[in-house]
Design an enzyme around this catalytic site. Sequence first.
Site, short mmCIF file in Angstrom:
data_model
loop_
_atom_site.label_atom_id
_atom_site.label_comp_id
_atom_site.label_asym_id
_atom_site.label_seq_id
_atom_site.Cartn_x
_atom_site.Cartn_y
_atom_site.Cartn_z
N ASP A 124 -8.83 -4.43 1.23
CA ASP A 124 -7.87 -4.63 0.14
C ASP A 124 -7.68 -3.32 -0.63
O ASP A 124 -8.57 -2.46 -0.63
CB ASP A 124 -8.40 -5.68 -0.86
CG ASP A 124 -8.26 -7.10 -0.35
OD1 ASP A 124 -7.54 -7.34 0.63
OD2 ASP A 124 -8.88 -8.00 -0.97
N ARG A 175 -1.29 -3.96 5.63
CA ARG A 175 -0.70 -5.03 4.82
C ARG A 175 0.11 -4.33 3.72
O ARG A 175 -0.41 -3.48 2.99
CB ARG A 175 -1.78 -5.88 4.15
CG ARG A 175 -1.17 -6.86 3.13
CD ARG A 175 -2.22 -7.43 2.17
NE ARG A 175 -3.21 -8.20 2.85
CZ ARG A 175 -4.47 -8.33 2.41
NH1 ARG A 175 -4.87 -7.70 1.32
NH2 ARG A 175 -5.32 -9.06 3.08
#
Length: 307
Positions: A124, A175
């Site tokens: 992340d 992402r």
Amino acid sequence: MLLDRALVRLLPAVPKPVVRRISERYIAGEDLDDAVRVVRRLNDEGKMATIDVLGEEIANADEARAIAAAYIETFEAIEREGLDSNVSVKPTALGLKLGYDLCRENLENVVTHTGGRGNFVRIDMEDSSTTDDTLRLYRELRAGGHENVGVVLQARLKRTVEDVRALADLKPNVRLCKGIYLERLEIAYRDFEAVRANFVQALEELWDAGCYVGVATHDEYLVEQGQQGARRRGLDREQIEFQMLLGVRPALGDALVREGHRLRIYTPFGRQWYAYSLRRLQENPRIAGYIAADTFNRLVPGRNGSR
Ligand SMILES: Cc1cc2nc3c(=O)[nH]c(=O)nc-3n(C[C@H](O)[C@H](O)[C@H](O)COP(=O)(O)OP(=O)(O)OC[C@H]3O[C@@H](n4cnc5c(N)ncnc54)[C@H](O)[C@@H]3O)c2cc1C
């Protein structure tokens, strides 16, 4: 709407039990079993998952190692239960703020363990104080021969298109999201349309570079851009995925699955639910209504939705 915006600033003052109740939809539960149950349901609905062990509030190296161990347990459960899920890790949960090397060691541990199982780790992206270190962690893992790892880029940051270009030779699995952290004006776009435009540009450049992209958004305009771009480029089903957060716009996700797209749901679990919940509530356009309903339901027991 004005009340909602004002409440966002006051959220840290809202009592924790209230935050907990109104953010339940965003979190699978406190235990791994809860995540397994939720991911099984998502898989039954034709959705993939990425499991996040909540842990960004850790305070020492032992806690960071415990989070790494929790990820390894999570992989064992994914394999044992035959779930369609990878994991997402936050560098701070693995100790980044305590020391780069500690985080690197923990992350490499998780990634090595995962690779052996043919699974995948998404790193992340947190606030801009961690961007350089996070990209460095990614580069070092790739240089060490780890292919089962991907990063996140945030359209809110002005540097993102440059980061796409700098990473292009590695063909990263990315992402792409807007970015949740409020950043200084010098480094980030605040304007809604500017963030969208940067998202679309980064997406196109990632595709130009031959990257696999997880299009992570609940913004219908960007979902459409993803669909149209994939069609235009002749990408097949396996060459793109959409990603959404547990509890956010499930109907939009269901529609994507019905249309034959791959959809991955970010599924957090763990005892350190507070910081994550606050960020999700910040983005909920109807936050005032939820807090009011929660208070009302407790004052008037027995009403619909009371507990
Ligand atoms: C799978 C996934 C992983 C992510 N990982 C990261 C990461 O690593 N780093 C990072 O900085 N950010 C991450 N994010 C968060 C992301 O950056 C955005 O903050 C978040 O997705 C909201 O942006 P949006 O694109 O959905 O657009 P928005 O314009 O914020 O939202 C579009 C619409 O979705 C609805 N909506 C959005 N959020 C909520 C909510 N909480 N509750 C109810 N309705 C809502 C609203 O109707 C809104 O109008 C991730 C998001 C996803 C989907």
